[in-house]
Scaffold this motif. Sequence first.
Motif, PDB file in Angstrom:
ATOM      1  N   PHE A   1      -0.800 -10.090  -1.369  1.00  0.00           N
ATOM      2  CA  PHE A   1      -0.403  -8.720  -1.061  1.00  0.00           C
ATOM      3  C   PHE A   1       1.063  -8.502  -1.412  1.00  0.00           C
TER       4      PHE A   1
ATOM      5  N   PHE B   1       1.743  -1.809   2.615  1.00  0.00           N
ATOM      6  CA  PHE B   1       1.069  -2.851   1.856  1.00  0.00           C
ATOM      7  C   PHE B   1       0.191  -2.262   0.759  1.00  0.00           C
ATOM      8  N   GLY B   2       0.117  -3.007  -0.350  1.00  0.00           N
ATOM      9  CA  GLY B   2      -0.815  -2.657  -1.397  1.00  0.00           C
ATOM     10  C   GLY B   2      -2.212  -3.160  -1.072  1.00  0.00           C
ATOM     11  N   PRO B   3      -3.167  -2.905  -1.952  1.00  0.00           N
ATOM     12  CA  PRO B   3      -4.561  -3.295  -1.694  1.00  0.00           C
ATOM     13  C   PRO B   3      -4.822  -4.774  -1.901  1.00  0.00           C
TER      14      PRO B   3
END
Lengths: 113, 111
Positions: A91, A104-106
């Motif tokens: 992440f 947060f990104g995926p």
Amino acid sequence: DAGVIQSPRHEVTEMGQEVTLRCKPISGHDYLFWYRQTMMRGLELLIYFNNNVPIDDSGMPEDRFSAKMPNASFSTLKIQPSEPRDSAVYFCASSLPGEETQYFGPGTRLLVL
Amino acid sequence: DAKTTQPPSMDCAEGRAANLPCNHSTISGNEYVYWYRQIHSQGPQYIIHGLKNNETNEMASLIITEDRKSSTLILPHATLRDTAVYYCIVGYRGNTGKLIFGQGTTLQVKP
């Protein structure tokens, strides 16, 4: 706002290959974080940057891992050579200075065979 | 950084309040309490944070004991979409401190 963007979303590679994970933080965010998540170890902070400068890389597992942030809108996490034990979800997160929230990104799901 | 202790799992009936406890007995005077959650296959999501006063936002309420050694995250009307792992983290304000994620509490909201 598109949020934190990570690519690729999924990566399958063979042991010994080089893997590069990419992250685009939210525009205007000065902090960027890389985390790794596994079932055994949970969510671990690997490294974080402030204004493109690495501040703390004590979580980077070994010399096979390296991270760069050439500009405010792009960061990479590289594993060379990759090993099966590197299989995890990686992440990227970003935040504004002085703010409490990390976005947060995926994540990138990495599988090293 | 102070460490936290959370129950590994909890159940909650849909529509009821979910109360998630967290112990942080070694918290220092200027460390905050943060809560994040992680829905399956997604990145963690910030919920709320506080220093010593109780806090409320559109997602949840945070109750911190007077001695600051423990706190409770309250989801007032849990829905099935609140099923997730909830992390209680203590750390210094801003990004000079790192977020150290523990194992969290897996909350299962049941119909």
